[in-house]
Design an enzyme around this catalytic site. Structure first.
Site, short mmCIF file in Angstrom:
data_model
loop_
_atom_site.label_atom_id
_atom_site.label_comp_id
_atom_site.label_asym_id
_atom_site.label_seq_id
_atom_site.Cartn_x
_atom_site.Cartn_y
_atom_site.Cartn_z
N ARG A 150 65.93 -17.74 -3.38
CA ARG A 150 65.27 -17.15 -2.21
C ARG A 150 65.27 -18.12 -1.01
NH1 ARG A 150 65.67 -13.44 -5.23
NH2 ARG A 150 64.25 -11.70 -5.52
N SER A 204 59.08 -7.83 -3.59
CA SER A 204 58.22 -8.91 -4.10
C SER A 204 57.49 -9.56 -2.94
CB SER A 204 59.05 -9.98 -4.80
OG SER A 204 59.78 -9.42 -5.85
N GLU A 226 56.61 -14.39 0.24
CA GLU A 226 58.06 -14.23 0.38
C GLU A 226 58.48 -13.64 1.74
OE1 GLU A 226 60.90 -14.99 -0.76
OE2 GLU A 226 61.97 -13.40 0.27
N1 EPU Z 1 55.50 -8.73 -15.27
C1 EPU Z 1 54.24 -8.42 -15.76
N2 EPU Z 1 53.39 -7.71 -14.96
C2 EPU Z 1 53.74 -7.30 -13.72
C3 EPU Z 1 55.02 -7.63 -13.22
C4 EPU Z 1 55.89 -8.34 -14.01
O1 EPU Z 1 53.89 -8.76 -16.88
O2 EPU Z 1 52.93 -6.67 -13.05
C5 EPU Z 1 56.44 -9.43 -16.15
C6 EPU Z 1 57.58 -8.48 -16.57
O3 EPU Z 1 57.25 -7.75 -17.70
C7 EPU Z 1 58.72 -9.41 -16.79
C8 EPU Z 1 58.46 -10.57 -15.82
O4 EPU Z 1 57.09 -10.48 -15.43
O5 EPU Z 1 58.71 -9.92 -18.10
C9 EPU Z 1 59.35 -10.51 -14.61
O6 EPU Z 1 59.25 -9.24 -13.97
P1 EPU Z 1 60.53 -8.51 -13.34
O7 EPU Z 1 61.67 -8.51 -14.29
O8 EPU Z 1 60.06 -7.21 -12.79
O9 EPU Z 1 60.98 -9.50 -12.18
P2 EPU Z 1 60.17 -10.33 -11.12
O10 EPU Z 1 60.29 -11.78 -11.48
O11 EPU Z 1 58.81 -9.79 -10.96
C10 EPU Z 1 62.27 -10.73 -9.61
C11 EPU Z 1 62.61 -10.63 -8.15
C12 EPU Z 1 62.83 -9.16 -7.76
C13 EPU Z 1 63.98 -8.63 -8.59
C14 EPU Z 1 63.61 -8.77 -10.07
C15 EPU Z 1 64.73 -8.35 -10.99
C16 EPU Z 1 61.48 -12.49 -7.08
C17 EPU Z 1 60.37 -12.94 -6.18
N3 EPU Z 1 61.52 -11.19 -7.36
O12 EPU Z 1 61.03 -10.05 -9.80
O13 EPU Z 1 63.21 -9.15 -6.39
O14 EPU Z 1 64.26 -7.28 -8.29
O15 EPU Z 1 63.31 -10.15 -10.37
O16 EPU Z 1 65.70 -9.35 -11.02
O17 EPU Z 1 62.28 -13.32 -7.48
C18 EPU Z 1 62.39 -8.89 -4.16
O18 EPU Z 1 62.72 -10.07 -3.97
O19 EPU Z 1 61.85 -8.20 -3.28
C19 EPU Z 1 62.56 -8.31 -5.49
C20 EPU Z 1 62.14 -7.10 -5.80
#
Ligand code: EPU
Length: 344
Positions: free
Chosen positions: A173, A244, A340
């Site tokens: 990012r 995010s 972010e």
């Molecule tokens: N999780 C929870 N509770 C929640 C949300 C997430 O327990 O409310 C857990 C999920 O179950 C999972 C882990 O946290 O095991 C990660 O969640 P997720 O796969 O949804 O990804 P993220 O880390 O929350 C990142 C990016 C997203 C991108 C996804 C998929 C960042 C800041 N965000 O989210 O990017 O779509 O991975 O690769 O790195 C964005 O930047 O706007 C964005 C949506």
């Protein structure tokens, strides 16, 4: 010779332009002066005027990663540069794309034209020009790895520049553009997609989708990513949000070990820096914020990393909620969360 006729046409301007439809949070913001930038050649002239009048300024692409105040004083440049050009580059296909092209439409276009590679980044809102600034990433892939160079206007040196991939300093990012705010206006992005394509489905959510189909096509991955995103993330047309709201924090390994001991369910990934990246959504979820509402704003019910505007919210409301979340996560886990989207 008529020199005047060879000058680029001035950008179309709009006084007091409402931006509610031009930011995905749906905040009711007004640009004092908005300028539509249709070609790169229009930029030096408008930036000269802005400098002479000492006006504050900023570029607005798809408005999907910004928090807008009620009034944006000075000049707001609306990035509209269009166009897609394809060249053969041996093992790769080189695709040069205007900064104002919609990101998702571009990804769909690459698949329709048989240039796979970017399918994991489907459905990310925003423009092509904004993609390198925060090095957009999703489902195990970051855009930086597909970028050959970025063309931009450098407002410091008052010249057009081309930054190759290394000069862009892509990280999680992050990029040279983000490190140097108010300096570059991205006009075109040059992508390189591989001719020998390989599916990238190691990210947990995707791996699950393809348990019984280990060799999916790029089109199948594209559709799977669209399905996952549609389920997890709110559609900005229905409920205002900027994806995010916080970055996933990267912490030293010793701190990670201590946290893991206390919270065995902690979700984390190894980071390429050698440190540990924590899932901020999980941390926020554990603090009980998921689905909570605070006045006109709230935390999305299916993904705690996404803050939403229920309709009448403002930048102040969302930043107030963000502060509560940051304090709760710091108190519980001793971890700082960084916002972010850009706060304009
Ligand atoms: N999780 C929870 N509770 C929640 C949300 C997430 O327990 O409310 C857990 C999920 O179950 C999972 C882990 O946290 O095991 C990660 O969640 P997720 O796969 O949804 O990804 P993220 O880390 O929350 C990142 C990016 C997203 C991108 C996804 C998929 C960042 C800041 N965000 O989210 O990017 O779509 O991975 O690769 O790195 C964005 O930047 O706007 C964005 C949506």
């Amino acid at each position: 010779m008529n020199f005047a006729s060879s000058a680029p046409p001035s950008p179309k301007s709009h006084p007091n332009l409402g931006l509610k439809d031009r930011n995905t949070f749906g905040f009711d913001a007004t640009a004092q002066w908005a300028f539509e930038i249709d070609t790169a050649e229009q930029i030096p002239g408008i930036m000269q005027q802005i400098a002479e009048q000492k006006l504050p300024w900023r570029v607005l692409g798809g408005g999907s990663n910004v928090i807008l105040p009620k009034v944006l004083p000075g000049a707001t440049l609306l990035m509209n540069i269009s166009g897609i050009k394809v060249d053969d580059a041996g093992e790769f296909t080189r695709i040069t794309v205007g900064g104002g092209v919609n990101w998702h439409e571009f990804v769909a276009w690459t698949l329709e034209n048989n240039f796979p590679g970017l399918e994991n980044l489907a459905l990310i809102p925003g423009t092509v020009g904004a993609a390198p600034i925060q090095n957009i990433g999703a489902y195990g892939l970051e855009v930086g790895e597909f970028i050959e160079s970025v063309q931009a206007y450098d407002t410091k040196d008052q010249a057009f520049v081309t930054l190759n991939k290394d000069a862009c300093c892509f990280a999680y990012r992050d990029s040279y553009f983000k490190q140097n705010p108010q300096r570059f206006i991205v006009t075109k992005v040059v992508f390189k997609t591989p001719k020998h394509w390989q599916a990238r489905i190691h990210y947990a959510d995707l791996a699950k989708q393809f348990e019984s189909n280990p060799k999916p096509s790029a089109e199948e991955i594209f559709l799977a990513v669209c399905k996952i995103r549609t389920h997890k993330l709110p559609d900005p047309k229905v409920i205002g949000n900027a994806g995010s709201f916080f970055q996933n924090p990267i912490i030293p390994n010793e701190q990670y070990e201590t946290l893991l001991h206390k919270y065995p369910g902690l979700i984390s990934y190894p980071d390429r820096s050698g440190k540990r990246k924590l899932a901020a959504g999980w941390l926020i979820d554990q603090c009980g914020f998921k689905g909570q509402r605070m006045g006109h704003v709230g935390v999305y019910e299916n993904q705690a990393l996404v803050l939403v505007n229920h309709g009448e919210g403002t930048a102040q409301d969302i930043l107030g909620l963000a502060k509560c979340i940051q304090e709760a996560v710091r108190k519980e886990f001793g971890v700082s969360l960084e916002i972010e989207p850009n706060i304009l």
